[in-house]
Scaffold this active site. Structure first.
Site, mmCIF file in Angstrom:
data_model
loop_
_atom_site.group_PDB
_atom_site.id
_atom_site.type_symbol
_atom_site.label_atom_id
_atom_site.label_comp_id
_atom_site.label_asym_id
_atom_site.label_seq_id
_atom_site.Cartn_x
_atom_site.Cartn_y
_atom_site.Cartn_z
ATOM 1 N N LYS A 85 15.742 62.021 63.098
ATOM 2 C CA LYS A 85 17.152 61.659 63.238
ATOM 3 C C LYS A 85 18.075 62.853 62.994
ATOM 4 O O LYS A 85 19.171 62.939 63.566
ATOM 5 C CB LYS A 85 17.508 60.524 62.273
ATOM 6 C CG LYS A 85 16.709 59.232 62.505
ATOM 7 C CD LYS A 85 17.140 58.504 63.763
ATOM 8 C CE LYS A 85 16.357 57.219 63.973
ATOM 9 N NZ LYS A 85 16.655 56.573 65.249
ATOM 10 N N GLU A 107 25.511 53.316 62.581
ATOM 11 C CA GLU A 107 24.678 52.169 62.252
ATOM 12 C C GLU A 107 23.368 52.720 61.725
ATOM 13 O O GLU A 107 23.010 53.862 62.021
ATOM 14 C CB GLU A 107 24.435 51.330 63.506
ATOM 15 C CG GLU A 107 23.265 51.798 64.403
ATOM 16 C CD GLU A 107 23.500 53.140 65.093
ATOM 17 O OE1 GLU A 107 24.661 53.605 65.124
ATOM 18 O OE2 GLU A 107 22.526 53.727 65.596
ATOM 19 N N SER A 374 7.290 60.678 63.749
ATOM 20 C CA SER A 374 8.757 60.776 63.757
ATOM 21 C C SER A 374 9.386 60.847 62.369
ATOM 22 O O SER A 374 10.487 61.358 62.215
ATOM 23 C CB SER A 374 9.341 59.591 64.530
ATOM 24 O OG SER A 374 8.884 58.365 63.984
HETATM 25 C C1 LIG Z 1 11.010 57.553 61.315
HETATM 26 C C2 LIG Z 1 11.598 56.793 62.444
HETATM 27 N N1 LIG Z 1 10.951 56.751 63.611
HETATM 28 C C3 LIG Z 1 11.434 56.051 64.650
HETATM 29 C C4 LIG Z 1 12.608 55.342 64.550
HETATM 30 C C5 LIG Z 1 13.049 54.516 65.710
HETATM 31 O O1 LIG Z 1 14.141 55.019 66.404
HETATM 32 P P1 LIG Z 1 14.002 55.721 67.803
HETATM 33 O O2 LIG Z 1 13.263 54.778 68.706
HETATM 34 O O3 LIG Z 1 15.399 55.928 68.224
HETATM 35 O O4 LIG Z 1 13.275 56.976 67.619
HETATM 36 C C6 LIG Z 1 13.334 55.361 63.353
HETATM 37 C C7 LIG Z 1 14.609 54.624 63.229
HETATM 38 O O5 LIG Z 1 15.161 54.424 62.229
HETATM 39 C C8 LIG Z 1 12.799 56.102 62.277
HETATM 40 O O6 LIG Z 1 13.441 56.144 61.096
#
Ligand SMILES: Cc1ncc(COP(=O)(O)O)c(C=O)c1O
Lengths: 394, 276
Positions: A85, A107, A374
């Site tokens: 993020k 949000e 992620s």
């Molecule tokens: C670690 C992590 N991965 C994935 C996501 C999912 O979001 P996005 O699909 O936008 O990557 C989030 C959302 O809060 C997250 O914190």
């Protein structure tokens, strides 16, 4: 508006009139910043020295053995803030400052986007308000504390199911009320144009680094890139560099919750229908009349009944495919990676690992699979441990 | 100027008739099916009997980002009572059996999309709907909806705000029929205690772009604001939350609910109809 933000038949800016001038102002600022080497250089400096880019591309020995191919983890969990993020919030934060806005709002579901927004707010001296579903305030408590420490106000949202979609509705309402001085830092690759494109541009660095790192280490591009999909920002960031590279499979993993048949899931692309939610046309979980369903996922960050329009287009054009992993499979992956390699993945990212393991059969020993890790799972500890204990007791 | 020619649209005609007498039009709002089908029908009839020149009727939606808490709760009540767009059309049909009052709809686009754009406007026309405003459909994306609306003789209505620059107002005016929904404030629905000081200048800019009536709505909470909006140049006022709040306050007593709605409607109608 200069562009319509169309991805095939998806995208657009379906918002009430008062928001249109704000979106036009945002699009103009973004098009201008994109061409400004000074803006890019400032962002690169922050990404490198403040946030810790580039993040490592790490060959996971146990996943490689488990799946029978070379498996690499893109370590966005090591980025400052604990998730991908930050790539987006540093970019949008600098854009807000460039536009002279004094307040930023966001949000958040898992709280990672809220934390990353609070961080840049603290750094740039901007007032920060974070809208968070009351269910998520509960299940992601450590992130609420972090946001508050960084000086942000966290506004719990009780409407609807008290999760991510409700937080977005409330943030949009607040933005409509405070349009002149407020910048809305949208957290995922969804929402009205220009957000899906802006977020993709700022997250694109994930895939750029994957390509460069893998070329250096293996002299080749990956066979497949796999990422979890909530709204779709980490996935589109990992995919964007490879969309034109036909040899690279792009695979998104949606949250299967208790299974699609149970109705308690977040499999928007796999089980939803095209519709209009939060300012764009994309796939949506909805009833026959178009009322939006609550999504369900053990992971707050994936608990969303919509998805970014570019993913809808990538799916329909068959350039990417989307599978799902259930709550249970994600919990297994969460525990398994922690135990086997001492890496604690976010519950969101655990879905990507679970989805990859399920597809292991399609890869051979020469294949190179990259999973986007992620984020890190510290925020999930209490919630995940309770779920694991509940399961052990059953 | 189309001002001189008789208006085809019944809402346009109703507003013009008031304006010709030096008065403004009063257009109250309800969410169809709040708190249930029968009560909602009774409330619509009550409004028609207490000074309404036309009705603005909302289709309940699960995720209404342009609405404040009062109308959000009304949407929730209607949905909990089983309201659907199909039943909402039935309700209008039932209303028109006893009251010939002009009707404008306020909907979110996903409900139109899932009904089928052409089918939606066809059904609207069949039950006597005169105009439709899709809150989250800007002119840039309105081609299909406007074509369908026109082909079925329903007026496509658009929002305009004080932040809409002149070029945008031209674009809105080029598509809009029936009336322009002039936002009395920049924000979401909900009662306010005063009228935006920029409203008068905003209405002037809109007037320069269109001959259509300008109905001011969002935030008009009582007779003082209705009068202020008229003085600022509005041809009429649309009042939502102030009506819906009376519905919410009397959920356990239908007679008291009807009386409260009749009273606020008469008060607001008197203010709107005041000769300036
Ligand atoms: C670690 C992590 N991965 C994935 C996501 C999912 O979001 P996005 O699909 O936008 O990557 C989030 C959302 O809060 C997250 O914190």
């Amino acid at each position: 508006m200069k562009h319509t933000g169309s991805y095939g038949r998806f995208g657009g800016f379906y918002v009430a009139e008062p928001l249109i001038p704000a979106l036009e102002e945002l699009e103009a600022a973004w098009l201008d910043a994109r061409e400004d080497p000074g803006f890019r250089a400032g962002l690169d400096r922050l990404l490198r020295h403040y946030a810790g880019r580039p993040t490592p591309l790490y060959r996971s020995p146990t996943l490689s053995e488990d799946m029978g191919c070379h498996v690499y983890l893109k370590r966005e969990d090591l980025l400052h803030g604990g998730a991908h993020k930050t790539n987006n919030t540093l970019g949008q934060g600098l854009l807000a400052a460039r536009m002279g806005k004094t307040r930023i709002i966001a949000e958040t579901g898992a709280g990672q986007h809220g934390v990353a927004t609070a961080m840049i707010g603290a750094l740039l001296g901007l007032e920060v308000k974070i809208f968070m579903g009351s269910l998520d305030v509960e299940r992601q408590a450590p992130n609420v504390q972090r946001m508050r420490l960084f000086g942000a106000e966290v506004v719990p949202v009780d409407n609807g199911g008290g999760s991510l979609k409700d937080a977005i509705n409330e943030a949009m309402r607040y933005w409509t009320e405070h349009i002149r001085d407020t910048f809305y830092v949208f957290g995922t690759a969804a929402g009205p144009h220009p957000y899906p494109s802006i977020v993709r541009d700022f997250q694109r660095i994930i895939g750029e680094e994957i390509a460069a790192q893998l070329l250096e280490e293996q002299g080749r591009l990956p066979s497949a890139v796999i990422a979890c999909v909530g709204g779709g920002s980490n996935a589109i960031g990992a995919f964007a560099r490879f969309v034109e590279e036909d040899g690279v499979q792009l695979i998104g993993v949606e949250p299967g919750g208790h299974g699609v048949a149970s109705g308690k899931h977040g499999v928007t692309l796999g089980a939803g229908r095209p519709g209009c939610l939060h300012g764009s046309i994309s796939y949506v979980l909805q009833d026959a009349c178009g009322q939006i369903h609550e999504a369900h996922s053990i992971s707050a960050g994936l608990d969303y009944p919509g998805v970014g329009p570019e993913h809808a287009h990538l799916m329909e054009s068959k350039r990417a495919e989307y599978v799902s992993a259930t709550d249970d499979e994600a919990l297994d992956a969460f525990a398994w990676l922690s135990r086997s390699e001492g890496i604690l993945p976010a519950l969101e990212s655990s879905h990507a690992i679970a989805g990859a393991r399920r597809l292991a059969d399609r890869f051979g020993p020469d294949d190179v699979v990259v999973i986007n890790l992620s984020g890190r799972g510290d925020k999930d500890l209490a919630h995940a441990m309770a779920a694991l204990e509940r399961r052990a007791g059953e | 100027m189309s001002r001189a020619t008789p208006a085809k649209n019944r809402i346009t005609a109703a507003v013009r008739a008031r304006n010709a007498a030096g008065q403004g039009a009063f257009v109250p709002f309800l969410v169809l099916g709040d708190p249930d089908f029968e009560t909602s029908l009774m409330l619509a009839q009550t409004l028609a009997d207490n000074g309404a020149d036309a009705l603005e009727l909302g289709f309940a939606f699960s995720d209404p980002p342009a609405d404040g808490p009062v109308i959000q709760r009304a949407d929730e009540r209607a949905l909990a009572a089983g309201m659907t767009p199909a039943k909402a059309f039935d309700l209008i049909e039932a209303l028109h059996r006893t009251h010939a009052i002009p009707v404008s709809l306020l909907v979110y686009y996903n409900l139109v999309l899932q009904f089928g754009v052409d089918a939606f406007y066809r059904r609207a026309a069949a039950v006597g709907v005169d105009a439709v405003l899709v809150a989250d459909l800007p002119p840039e994306h309105a081609k299909d909806a406007v074509e369908a609306a026109r082909s079925h003789g329903v007026a496509p209505v658009f929002l305009a705000s004080e932040l809409s620059p002149p070029e945008r107002l031209e674009r809105i005016a080029a598509l809009a029929e029936g009336y322009i929904y002039a936002l009395a404030r920049v924000g979401v629905t909900g009662e306010q205690t005063d009228v935006d000081p920029n409203l008068s200048a905003a209405l002037d800019r809109m007037r320069a772009a269109t001959d259509l009536p300008l109905l001011a709505g969002f935030g008009i909470g009582g007779p003082e604001q209705a009068l202020a909006a008229r003085r600022a140049g509005a041809d009429g006022v649309i009042v939502g939350s102030a009506i819906v709040r009376r519905v919410a306050a009397h959920l356990d007593d239908r007679d008291a609910m009807r009386d409260a709605v009749a009273e606020i409607a008469s008060t607001l109608a008197a203010a709107a109809h005041t000769t300036l």
